[in-house]
Design a protein around this motif. Structure first.
Motif, PDB file in Angstrom:
ATOM      1  N   ARG A 321      39.415  31.399  41.467  1.00 30.79           N
ATOM      2  CA  ARG A 321      38.003  31.592  41.109  1.00 30.79           C
ATOM      3  C   ARG A 321      37.221  32.172  42.283  1.00 30.79           C
ATOM      4  N   PHE A 322      37.509  31.685  43.476  1.00 30.18           N
ATOM      5  CA  PHE A 322      36.823  32.214  44.646  1.00 30.18           C
ATOM      6  C   PHE A 322      37.159  33.691  44.857  1.00 30.18           C
ATOM      7  N   ALA A 323      38.432  34.055  44.615  1.00 31.89           N
ATOM      8  CA  ALA A 323      38.828  35.454  44.761  1.00 31.89           C
ATOM      9  C   ALA A 323      38.130  36.330  43.726  1.00 31.89           C
ATOM     10  N   MET A 324      38.024  35.837  42.491  1.00 27.83           N
ATOM     11  CA  MET A 324      37.375  36.616  41.445  1.00 27.83           C
ATOM     12  C   MET A 324      35.906  36.842  41.754  1.00 27.83           C
ATOM     13  N   LEU A 325      35.250  35.830  42.316  1.00 29.29           N
ATOM     14  CA  LEU A 325      33.849  35.994  42.685  1.00 29.29           C
ATOM     15  C   LEU A 325      33.692  36.944  43.868  1.00 29.29           C
ATOM     16  N   LYS A 326      34.482  36.727  44.890  1.00 27.70           N
ATOM     17  CA  LYS A 326      34.323  37.498  46.117  1.00 27.70           C
ATOM     18  C   LYS A 326      34.604  38.978  45.901  1.00 27.70           C
ATOM     19  N   TYR A 327      35.621  39.280  45.074  1.00 29.25           N
ATOM     20  CA  TYR A 327      36.035  40.675  44.894  1.00 29.25           C
ATOM     21  C   TYR A 327      35.661  41.246  43.527  1.00 29.25           C
ATOM     22  N   ASP A 328      34.816  40.513  42.787  1.00 33.26           N
ATOM     23  CA  ASP A 328      34.326  40.983  41.491  1.00 33.26           C
ATOM     24  C   ASP A 328      35.484  41.336  40.563  1.00 33.26           C
ATOM     25  N   ILE A 329      36.449  40.422  40.451  1.00 31.32           N
ATOM     26  CA  ILE A 329      37.600  40.584  39.559  1.00 31.32           C
ATOM     27  C   ILE A 329      37.252  39.914  38.236  1.00 31.32           C
ATOM     28  N   THR A 330      37.386  40.641  37.141  1.00 26.77           N
ATOM     29  CA  THR A 330      36.955  40.120  35.842  1.00 26.77           C
ATOM     30  C   THR A 330      38.084  39.523  35.017  1.00 26.77           C
ATOM     31  N   ASP A 331      39.345  39.708  35.429  1.00 30.29           N
ATOM     32  CA  ASP A 331      40.488  39.202  34.664  1.00 30.29           C
ATOM     33  C   ASP A 331      41.449  38.509  35.625  1.00 30.29           C
ATOM     34  N   ILE A 332      41.643  37.199  35.454  1.00 32.73           N
ATOM     35  CA  ILE A 332      42.501  36.441  36.358  1.00 32.73           C
ATOM     36  C   ILE A 332      43.953  36.908  36.301  1.00 32.73           C
ATOM     37  N   GLN A 333      44.351  37.509  35.159  1.00 32.91           N
ATOM     38  CA  GLN A 333      45.742  37.963  35.027  1.00 32.91           C
ATOM     39  C   GLN A 333      46.093  39.052  36.041  1.00 32.91           C
ATOM     40  N   LEU A 334      45.090  39.799  36.500  1.00 34.34           N
ATOM     41  CA  LEU A 334      45.348  40.835  37.505  1.00 34.34           C
ATOM     42  C   LEU A 334      45.922  40.247  38.791  1.00 34.34           C
ATOM     43  N   LEU A 335      45.636  38.980  39.046  1.00 35.50           N
ATOM     44  CA  LEU A 335      46.115  38.341  40.266  1.00 35.50           C
ATOM     45  C   LEU A 335      47.601  38.043  40.236  1.00 35.50           C
ATOM     46  N   PHE A 336      48.214  38.086  39.039  1.00 35.07           N
ATOM     47  CA  PHE A 336      49.610  37.684  38.898  1.00 35.07           C
ATOM     48  C   PHE A 336      50.523  38.792  38.372  1.00 35.07           C
ATOM     49  N   GLN A 337      49.976  39.961  38.083  1.00 40.33           N
ATOM     50  CA  GLN A 337      50.775  41.011  37.454  1.00 40.33           C
ATOM     51  C   GLN A 337      51.490  41.923  38.449  1.00 40.33           C
ATOM     52  N   GLY A 338      51.124  41.861  39.719  1.00 43.17           N
ATOM     53  CA  GLY A 338      51.806  42.677  40.721  1.00 43.17           C
ATOM     54  C   GLY A 338      51.567  44.166  40.583  1.00 43.17           C
ATOM     55  N   ASP A 339      50.469  44.561  39.967  1.00 43.26           N
ATOM     56  CA  ASP A 339      50.155  45.983  39.800  1.00 43.26           C
ATOM     57  C   ASP A 339      49.732  46.560  41.148  1.00 43.26           C
ATOM     58  N   ILE A 340      50.541  47.481  41.666  1.00 43.84           N
ATOM     59  CA  ILE A 340      50.284  48.003  43.012  1.00 43.84           C
ATOM     60  C   ILE A 340      48.962  48.768  43.076  1.00 43.84           C
ATOM     61  N   ARG A 341      48.528  49.333  41.951  1.00 42.73           N
ATOM     62  CA  ARG A 341      47.242  50.048  41.947  1.00 42.73           C
ATOM     63  C   ARG A 341      46.093  49.078  42.193  1.00 42.73           C
ATOM     64  N   PHE A 342      46.234  47.871  41.679  1.00 49.60           N
ATOM     65  CA  PHE A 342      45.214  46.840  41.898  1.00 49.60           C
ATOM     66  C   PHE A 342      45.286  46.308  43.334  1.00 49.60           C
ATOM     67  N   LEU A 343      46.494  46.042  43.808  1.00 52.60           N
ATOM     68  CA  LEU A 343      46.665  45.411  45.119  1.00 52.60           C
ATOM     69  C   LEU A 343      46.282  46.325  46.267  1.00 52.60           C
ATOM     70  N   ARG A 344      46.404  47.655  46.068  1.00 53.78           N
ATOM     71  CA  ARG A 344      46.085  48.580  47.155  1.00 53.78           C
ATOM     72  C   ARG A 344      44.618  48.550  47.581  1.00 53.78           C
ATOM     73  N   GLN A 345      43.781  47.926  46.759  1.00 54.76           N
ATOM     74  CA  GLN A 345      42.357  47.863  47.104  1.00 54.76           C
ATOM     75  C   GLN A 345      42.092  46.893  48.255  1.00 54.76           C
ATOM     76  N   PHE A 346      43.069  46.006  48.541  1.00 55.84           N
ATOM     77  CA  PHE A 346      42.821  44.921  49.490  1.00 55.84           C
ATOM     78  C   PHE A 346      43.617  45.179  50.770  1.00 55.84           C
ATOM     79  N   ARG A 347      42.950  45.127  51.881  1.00 57.27           N
ATOM     80  CA  ARG A 347      43.572  45.403  53.179  1.00 57.27           C
ATOM     81  C   ARG A 347      43.380  44.219  54.113  1.00 57.27           C
TER      82      ARG A 347
END
Length: 347
Positions: A321-347
């Motif tokens: 929940r803290f990650a979704m708030l901090k990074y404006d993530i609207t779908d919790i499933q994105l955190l577990f799908q391993g989509d490299i396009r999503f993960l590349r946003q975080f450094r």
């Protein structure tokens, strides 16, 4: 008559036809050299090697069988010498072709070190790890230690020692994932609070992160597996004001110094009094981010602490929940799908 036909004829027949022994072996070597000059690939080299040096059907084998073995006794030394010379010639030629092909292949695959290399994408931190690292950094500065515990728990540590009544909704199979042997997948990280207090005497300040599990249907805001952080402190003379001050400091460090924070009365089986903590989020109003309270005296009885001497507080929050708030993530499933396009946003 071709060299193939001649190596299949007996030497005496060839000599009777006007051929000479030296001429036969000279023709053999000349045919080999002519074919060798046309080899340009590994496949051709293999077929060429089998044709000339094959143990059963190679031309050298035929010459040995029909020329050397069937030669008259007086000619055998001479034919044997020529046969050995031809064999060495063929072996040297095959090695030459192999080396030539290897050098050619190496030249084709060689790298020009003066050219810029291909771009290499840097890896990225997972947003859940980034959030936990920040939470850990904040509480480390407050003197908290980090501890971990088992994800497969007993009923005692997950519920009974934390003062959950048997009819509490969280105990029901609708929420808890029980295993066949009666153990369960922990529904929160709070069981480690009991384990740590059993093994240590106050003062204690611990942060306990980990995966937790609920019998929940996955959607944009729910997951059957998610992440929590349990925090607790036990000492003499700890009050609810210490709890409020700690969480107020933490939330302002994490979300920003101007964050509006609200405590609301609530109920949790293992804390009394209990509260839920909200923060004000622009466009959404106040939203709940964690639960907390003073550790219930009955919990201290389970670990052998005297509740007249020791006091403590505990709190729990969802890292997801803290990650979704901090990074404006609207779908919790994105955190577990391993989509490299999503993960590349975080450094």
């Amino acid at each position: 008559m071709t060299i193939d036909e001649k190596t299949g004829r007996d030497l005496d027949h060839l000599l009777a036809g006007g051929d000479s022994i030296d001429g036969l072996y000279e023709e053999l070597r000349s045919s080999f050299d002519a074919e060798k000059s046309a080899i340009g690939s590994e496949e051709q080299h293999k077929a060429f090697r089998d044709r000339w040096a094959g143990r059963k059907n190679g031309l050298l084998t035929h010459a040995n069988e029909h020329w050397l073995k069937k030669a008259p006794r007086e000619l055998k030394p001479r034919v044997g010498r020529l046969q050995n010379e031809a064999k060495k010639h063929v072996e040297a030629g095959l090695a030459e072709v192999k080396e030539k092909l290897g050098t050619s292949q190496e030249a084709k695959s060689s790298i020009d070190v003066t050219l810029p290399g291909p771009p290499r994408l840097l890896g990225a931190h997972h947003p859940l790890q980034l959030v936990f690292d920040e939470i850990e950094h904040i509480f480390h500065g407050l003197g908290y230690s980090i501890a971990e515990g088992p994800e497969i728990e007993s009923y005692y540590y997950n519920f009974e020692a934390l003062n959950f009544p048997a009819d509490h909704p969280a105990v029901d199979e609708m929420d808890t994932l029980f295993l066949e042997d009666g153990s369960l997948l922990r529904t929160h990280t709070s069981p480690n609070q009991i384990r740590i207090m059993e093994a240590n005497q106050p003062p204690l300040r611990y942060l306990v992160p980990g995966k937790v599990y609920r019998n929940d249907t996955a959607d944009s805001t729910h997951s059957p597996m998610f992440h929590q952080v349990e925090g607790f402190a036990v000492d003499r003379d700890i009050t609810f004001s210490d709890l409020k001050g700690t969480l107020d400091y933490f939330l302002r460090r994490f979300f920003g110094r101007d964050t509006r924070i609200r405590f609301r009365p609530s109920f949790f089986p293992f804390t009394e009094p209990s509260a839920e903590v909200d923060i004000y989020w622009e466009g959404r109003g106040f939203i709940e981010v964690l639960g907390c309270g003073m550790i219930d005296p009955s919990v201290f009885h389970h670990v052998g602490y005297d509740p007249e001497e020791h006091f403590g507080f505990a709190f729990g929050l969802g890292i997801d929940r803290f990650a979704m708030l901090k990074y404006d993530i609207t779908d919790i499933q994105l955190l577990f799908q391993g989509d490299i396009r999503f993960l590349r946003q975080f450094r």
